[in-house]
Design an enzyme around this catalytic site. Structure first.
Site, short mmCIF file in Angstrom:
data_model
loop_
_atom_site.label_atom_id
_atom_site.label_comp_id
_atom_site.label_asym_id
_atom_site.label_seq_id
_atom_site.Cartn_x
_atom_site.Cartn_y
_atom_site.Cartn_z
N GLY A 69 8.78 3.99 -0.46
CA GLY A 69 9.49 4.95 -0.59
C GLY A 69 11.04 4.38 -0.34
N ASP A 115 9.18 15.51 8.18
CA ASP A 115 8.62 15.09 6.90
C ASP A 115 7.00 15.11 6.93
OD1 ASP A 115 8.68 14.41 4.24
OD2 ASP A 115 8.77 12.14 4.65
N LYS A 157 5.20 -1.52 8.15
CA LYS A 157 6.22 -1.06 7.32
C LYS A 157 7.45 -1.67 7.60
CE LYS A 157 9.16 3.47 6.98
NZ LYS A 157 9.48 4.87 7.68
N GLY A 187 11.73 2.05 2.71
CA GLY A 187 11.12 0.85 2.86
C GLY A 187 9.76 0.77 2.18
N GLN A 188 8.89 -0.11 2.62
CA GLN A 188 7.65 -0.40 1.89
C GLN A 188 6.64 -0.54 3.16
OE1 GLN A 188 8.28 -3.97 -0.90
NE2 GLN A 188 10.05 -4.45 0.47
N VAL A 189 5.33 -0.24 2.72
CA VAL A 189 4.36 -0.41 3.75
C VAL A 189 3.30 -1.47 3.05
CG1 VAL A 189 2.14 0.37 5.03
CG2 VAL A 189 4.44 1.80 4.38
N ILE A 242 0.71 -1.09 -0.06
CA ILE A 242 0.17 -0.17 0.10
C ILE A 242 0.61 1.22 0.01
CG2 ILE A 242 -2.08 -1.27 0.97
CD1 ILE A 242 -1.16 0.14 3.76
N GLY A 243 2.18 1.09 0.03
CA GLY A 243 2.96 2.30 0.00
C GLY A 243 4.56 1.91 -0.22
#
Length: 411
Positions: free
Chosen positions: A105, A224, A125, A108-110, A102-103
């Site tokens: 960057g 952020d 995450k 890492g990844q979500v 679902i995300g």
């Protein structure tokens, strides 16, 4: 976002064996199977690393057996960027079932997962595998801050994302969080040309301010703040939760290199100053402006163009700030004239009220107050007065939002 095609094929093909015993009510539970029993059932199909993992487990809630990944790092589990290679329906730490990405960057990844122990959907995450000891220190700071901000009622009282668990799995730190529906970025995108109702914009703003006030009291900088990192808990009431502490730090232990997202970066960061909680206020102003207008306030082409873009809208920063900036020569010549790579930017030529397309002086003033530049390092004779002024600005901003919301409710 879906898993890779290879992962999809493995989840359907003979190379994958998934085993999960469900109770009569349909809730996930395999407590009747111990790690040793699973070892006996699937031992010939397990890698040496999986056998070691199972031997160290106290309980197994979900198990899915896959052939070894074909990545180029970390025994095949990681890709070239040190991200864990995910396959749908595989397990994370013998408890969480991977459903979808679902995300993602640079940090890492979500992933949306099913927690088979609690039978709830969660967001996990998965940080990239640290490439150095310094990188691992930064990751541990993220974990520390995520936990530091937890506490009884911290989600309800201060709008902090709720962290449910933290674990280490196959070389990756993993943060388990409550799963929320959408971010403010998606809210803005879905609103499209209709724009968001100003009353809801003010509600979201109050929610973010509540969070910033909390971390400011802890001397923590999020670093952020942006629409993607503000998640909506309740679409009716506008309740939000702030997430992603990958670039966060304690003011007293500021890292050498601070991250963040270009469009929301404060000038003092670009100029090389030590940072304070003021950079979060700057990002708040950018976020609120985006909520109200549907577009980013500072649309920059690059890091080199971002500061000129800010100056084009807000005018030149104070002279002492330019002269004393550690990275002054990257943006100004010896006379203090601004470099403009690509498009020429004239200071103050595109004023804030025109960018916001707003005739509401209170709204413009609120955004302007968020975008006041105040570096941590400045002439010592002015330091004490600057601290008082900054505190006064934050308090005035919080009062202003409350007054605006109350006025809106009376209408």
């Amino acid at each position: 976002m879906e898993m890779s095609r290879a992962g999809e094929a493995r989840s359907k093909g003979e190379s994958c064996t998934t085993w999960s015993a469900l109770s009569s009510e349909g809730t996930a539970s395999i407590c009747s199977k111990s790690p040793q029993e699973i070892m006996a059932l699937f031992g010939p199909h397990l890698t040496h690393r999986e056998k070691l993992e199972l031997a160290a487990m106290q309980e197994v809630w979900y198990f899915a057996l896959y052939n070894k990944s074909e990545g180029c790092n970390n025994d095949g589990y990681d890709d070239q960027e040190q991200n864990y290679i995910l396959f749908r329906h595989e397990h994370l730490r013998y408890r969480y079932e991977v459903l979808k990405k679902i995300g993602e960057g640079g940090q890492g990844q979500v992933i949306q997962c099913l927690d088979h122990k609690r039978n709830i959907l969660v967001a996990i995450k998965i940080l990239v595998s640290p490439s150095s000891s310094k990188h691992e220190i930064y990751q541990k700071m993220e974990l520390q801050i995520a936990l530091e901000l937890q506490g009884e009622g911290s989600d309800e009282d201060f709008n902090v994302i709720k962290v449910l668990n933290i674990f280490h799995f196959r070389g990756h730190y993993c943060i388990v969080m409550e799963l929320l529906k959408e971010s403010l970025h998606e809210v803005i995108r879905n609103a499209g040309l209709r724009r968001l109702d100003m009353a809801m914009v003010k509600t979201y703003t109050r929610g973010i301010l509540k969070f910033l006030r909390h971390i400011n009291s802890r001397q923590i900088v999020h670093a952020d703040i942006k629409p993607e990192n503000v998640l909506v808990k309740d679409t009716v009431t506008g309740t939000v939760r702030i997430t992603d502490f990958g670039t966060s730090f304690f003011v007293e232990s500021q890292p050498m290199n601070v991250g963040g997202t270009l469009e929301y970066l404060a000038p003092e960061l670009l100029l090389g100053y030590s940072l304070t909680c003021g950079v979060d206020m700057w990002a708040l102003g950018c976020t609120v402006a985006e909520l109200a207008t549907g577009r980013e306030l500072f649309r920059s082409n690059s890091h080199e163009d971002h500061l000129p873009r800010c100056i084009e809208i807000l005018g030149m920063p104070p002279r002492y700030m330019v002269n004393g900036a550690p990275d002054r020569t990257q943006f100004f010549d010896h006379r203090g004239k601004m470099f403009c790579p690509g498009k020429k930017r004239v200071p103050g030529s595109f004023p804030l009220h025109k960018v916001l397309k707003s005739d509401d002086p209170e709204f413009v003033e609120f955004i302007s107050s968020c975008l006041r530049v105040e570096p941590a390092q400045r002439p010592s004779s002015l330091l004490a007065q600057a601290s008082k002024e900054k505190l006064k600005v934050v308090e005035e901003e919080e009062t202003m939002v409350e007054e605006l919301v109350e006025a809106e409710l009376r209408q």
